[in-house]
Design a protein around this motif. Structure first.
Motif, short mmCIF file in Angstrom:
data_model
loop_
_atom_site.label_atom_id
_atom_site.label_comp_id
_atom_site.label_asym_id
_atom_site.label_seq_id
_atom_site.Cartn_x
_atom_site.Cartn_y
_atom_site.Cartn_z
N VAL A 165 0.81 -1.27 0.03
CA VAL A 165 -0.10 0.05 -0.07
C VAL A 165 0.94 1.46 -0.17
O VAL A 165 0.54 2.21 -0.72
CB VAL A 165 -0.94 0.12 1.14
N THR A 166 1.93 1.25 0.79
CA THR A 166 2.91 2.54 0.88
C THR A 166 3.64 2.58 -0.17
O THR A 166 4.31 3.71 -0.54
CB THR A 166 3.63 2.32 2.19
N GLY A 167 4.23 1.28 -1.00
CA GLY A 167 5.25 1.45 -1.85
C GLY A 167 6.66 1.54 -1.23
O GLY A 167 7.47 1.92 -1.74
N PHE A 168 6.67 1.21 0.14
CA PHE A 168 7.86 1.58 0.86
C PHE A 168 8.04 0.21 1.75
O PHE A 168 7.18 -0.21 2.52
CB PHE A 168 7.79 2.82 1.63
N PRO A 169 9.08 -0.38 2.00
CA PRO A 169 9.43 -1.68 2.50
C PRO A 169 9.53 -1.32 3.96
O PRO A 169 9.92 -0.24 4.40
CB PRO A 169 10.64 -1.97 2.00
N GLU A 170 9.21 -2.43 4.72
CA GLU A 170 9.68 -2.05 6.32
C GLU A 170 10.98 -2.16 6.46
O GLU A 170 11.82 -2.67 5.58
CB GLU A 170 9.12 -3.54 6.91
N CYS A 171 11.52 -1.29 7.34
CA CYS A 171 13.07 -0.91 7.45
C CYS A 171 13.38 -0.80 8.72
O CYS A 171 12.35 -0.78 9.66
CB CYS A 171 13.46 0.36 6.58
N LEU A 172 14.59 -0.67 9.23
CA LEU A 172 15.21 -0.44 10.45
C LEU A 172 14.57 -1.65 11.57
O LEU A 172 14.20 -1.38 12.51
CB LEU A 172 14.87 0.98 10.95
N ASP A 173 14.94 -2.75 11.21
CA ASP A 173 14.44 -3.95 11.90
C ASP A 173 13.00 -4.04 12.22
O ASP A 173 12.64 -4.56 13.16
CB ASP A 173 15.20 -4.36 13.26
N GLY A 174 12.14 -3.49 11.41
CA GLY A 174 10.55 -3.31 11.57
C GLY A 174 10.14 -2.08 12.20
O GLY A 174 8.85 -2.15 12.71
N ARG A 175 11.12 -1.49 12.80
CA ARG A 175 10.72 -0.20 13.45
C ARG A 175 9.79 0.74 12.45
O ARG A 175 8.97 1.69 13.29
CB ARG A 175 12.16 0.74 13.96
N VAL A 176 9.87 0.68 11.35
CA VAL A 176 9.25 1.69 10.46
C VAL A 176 8.42 0.85 9.52
O VAL A 176 9.09 0.09 8.66
CB VAL A 176 10.09 2.80 9.81
N LYS A 177 7.09 0.65 9.86
CA LYS A 177 6.19 0.05 9.02
C LYS A 177 4.97 0.81 8.59
O LYS A 177 4.71 0.93 7.29
CB LYS A 177 5.71 -1.32 9.69
N THR A 178 4.43 1.44 9.44
CA THR A 178 2.89 2.11 8.96
C THR A 178 3.21 3.65 9.15
O THR A 178 1.96 4.34 9.01
CB THR A 178 2.05 1.55 9.91
N LEU A 179 4.25 4.11 9.46
CA LEU A 179 4.41 5.41 9.62
C LEU A 179 4.56 6.24 8.12
O LEU A 179 5.73 6.46 7.90
CB LEU A 179 5.68 5.72 10.53
N HIS A 180 3.52 6.46 7.56
CA HIS A 180 3.37 6.70 6.10
C HIS A 180 2.31 7.19 5.75
O HIS A 180 1.08 6.76 6.20
CB HIS A 180 3.65 5.39 5.22
N PRO A 181 2.27 8.41 4.88
CA PRO A 181 1.28 9.18 4.44
C PRO A 181 -0.09 8.39 3.93
O PRO A 181 -1.38 8.50 3.91
CB PRO A 181 1.67 10.38 3.58
N ALA A 182 0.21 7.32 3.30
CA ALA A 182 -0.74 6.30 2.56
C ALA A 182 -1.45 5.73 3.89
O ALA A 182 -2.56 5.28 3.42
CB ALA A 182 0.03 5.37 1.75
N ILE A 183 -0.75 5.38 4.81
CA ILE A 183 -1.70 4.91 5.91
C ILE A 183 -2.45 5.97 6.62
O ILE A 183 -3.67 6.17 6.77
CB ILE A 183 -0.59 4.16 6.89
#
Length: 517
Positions: free
Chosen positions: A50-68
């Protein structure tokens, strides 16, 4: 419609997701939740798609995105919001099912490291919850598996979640995140060994039970516990018999337990309405029981009894002869428990770590109209270096032993409070009087009424605060009391000292007051 699901507590989540999917709701998910749903055959879409952006930083960043968050915060009834979503190719999210990283479970583990605790501070979860809750008119946000059935029931019955239910779910979100943040702040305060009273105070407790009523039948009440391991506290007691504990049972039992913790030798404490009515210490627990019971056979009726050794069959048999509300001990002989269970209403509690004291930096809270007054608990009895014999006659070893015993008791007597003791047994207690002489006279009168006319002769007297006048010494002399222990510090101390010398009474100052209001 779309639902975003990301949960640490996966209780009932597969069944809930399947029901949502059956209703035509698309499922978005992340991490372990996504994996679990896919394994169960649910056609979940990963958030990164949905975000077009992969999870990163060992999963610390997943849903912090404007698309969400735009999908959560867009107000459906506001044309400009919906137009912007369309221009940005963002679809609304109508349901958020999120609960947070298990911070509480992490910090309750033995030997947890600070690094492990900090890693279990959820960032994306609270942010999604707050976004969804802010837009509660359009988004149903669920943090508690107990609410799954309610949400499904309305979806199936009405085709939507009602506004009232969404508002209820919004409230639960902010209670949930407030509780979560307060746990983190409390953990960090303890980790830093910060003992200062904070500029802002936020507390969090978890409900143990609702109660039939409070102090009186017209008052609502519930019992809450602090988060964490509370050894030696009534919240950790195992109930072996009897009715559910009442508001007054819990309050009175807590006071009795705090007094009991002052003693290491075999001791029994009987309390009534928050005041000790009989306390006895001895070489064995059965003798201690006899002392506590003989101290006040009248007031113990309907009272609380706490014991710091195993309750024996003899004690249980004696206890069963009178009406007691609550009995607490670290253990019970098998026969003793059998006897006590014969009294179906008596509440029998086992508290294995009954001797463990409170942390001296624990808070004592009192609610006042419009505010709260907070202090650390009264964790000290006296400082040995500050004990001062102020009379010509010094106390005997036995008098000093009894004075220290009596001071432990009077510390837990409502002010103004006086306690008389002899042979490590209370023989008269004067609690909650508006002047000290009344408390002193009451304690002597009680000893005569409850034990014998001569009971106070040869006893010691402990006072929770200083004598403002020498009238308490006069009363002591009339009662045959031979030793007095009190904080000292009155501008009229010398009057009381002179009067003690006149009567041959020994008096000790401790320098530490113990008001209890």
């Amino acid at each position: 419609m779309r639902a975003l699901i990301s949960v640490s507590d996966k209780t009932g989540i597969v069944e809930f997701a399947k029901e949502l999917e059956a209703l035509g709701i698309q499922i978005l998910s992340t991490g372990g939740t996504y994996k679990k749903l896919k394994e169960e055959g649910i056609k979940a879409v990963e958030v990164s798609e949905v975000t077009g952006f992969p999870e990163c930083l060992d999963g610390r960043v997943k849903t912090l995105h404007p698309a969400i968050h735009a999908g959560l915060l867009a107000m459906r009834g506001k044309e400009e919001h919906m137009k912007q979503l369309e221009e940005l190719h963002i679809e609304p999210i109508d349901f958020v099912i999120v609960n947070l990283y298990p911070f509480k479970a992490t910090i309750l583990k033995e030997d947890v490291t600070r690094e492990e605790a900090v890693e279990n501070i959820d960032i994306g979860g609270p942010t999604m919850l707050r976004s969804a809750a802010k837009n509660y008119q359009d988004v149903a946000v669920v943090t508690d598996p107990a609410d799954y059935e309610k949400v499904l029931g309305e979806l199936k019955g009405q085709g939507q979640v009602s506004l009232d239910t969404k508002f209820y779910l919004m409230q639960k979100v902010f209670m949930h995140t407030s509780n979560y943040d307060t746990m983190i702040a409390d953990y960090l305060k303890k980790e830093r060994k910060d003992t200062a009273l904070p500029e802002t105070l936020t507390l969090t407790y978890e409900k143990v039970q609702d109660m039939r009523y409070g102090e009186n039948p017209h008052q609502k009440a519930a019992f809450y516990r602090e988060i964490g391991k509370k050894k030696g506290s009534i919240v950790d007691a195992l109930q072996l018999n009897g009715k559910e504990l009442s508001f007054n049972n819990i309050n009175d039992t807590n006071g009795a337990l705090e007094l009991l913790k002052e003693f290491s030798e075999p001791t029994v404490v009987a309390c009534k309405h928050g005041n000790p009515c009989g306390v006895g210490s001895a070489d064995n627990i059965e003798a201690a029981w006899d002392k506590a019971y003989q101290a006040d056979k009248v007031s113990i009726f309907g009272g609380i009894v706490v014991v710091n050794r195993t309750v024996t069959a003899y004690m249980a048999n004696e206890m069963s002869k009178i009406f007691l509300e609550v009995i607490v001990a670290p253990a019970f002989e098998e026969k003793a428990l059998e006897i006590l269970k014969g009294k179906k209403n008596v509440r029998v509690l086992q508290l294995a770590d009954i001797e463990v004291p409170q942390n001296e930096n624990a808070y004592d809270l009192k609610k006042v109209n419009g505010g709260l007054i907070v202090q650390t608990i009264d964790s000290k009895l006296l400082e040995e270096a500050d004990i001062k014999v102020v009379t010509d006659r010094k106390p005997t070893d036995k008098e000093m032993e009894d004075m220290l015993f009596a001071m432990k008791v009077v510390k837990f007597v409502k002010s103004n409070g006086i306690a008389l003791a002899k042979d490590k047994q209370t023989i008269g207690i004067g609690p909650g009087q508006v002047n000290r002489i009344w408390a002193a006279k009451q304690s002597i009168e009680h000893s005569r009424e409850l034990i014998s006319e001569e009971a106070s002769a040869g006893s010691v007297l402990a006072s929770d605060a200083f004598f403002p006048f020498d009238d308490c010494v006069e009363a002591a002399q009339e009662g045959g009391i031979t030793a007095i222990i009190q904080p000292g510090g009155s501008i009229r101390d010398e009057d009381s000292i002179k009067k003690c010398n006149e009567y041959g009474i020994t008096m000790v100052f401790t320098g530490m007051r113990h008001f209890k209001h």
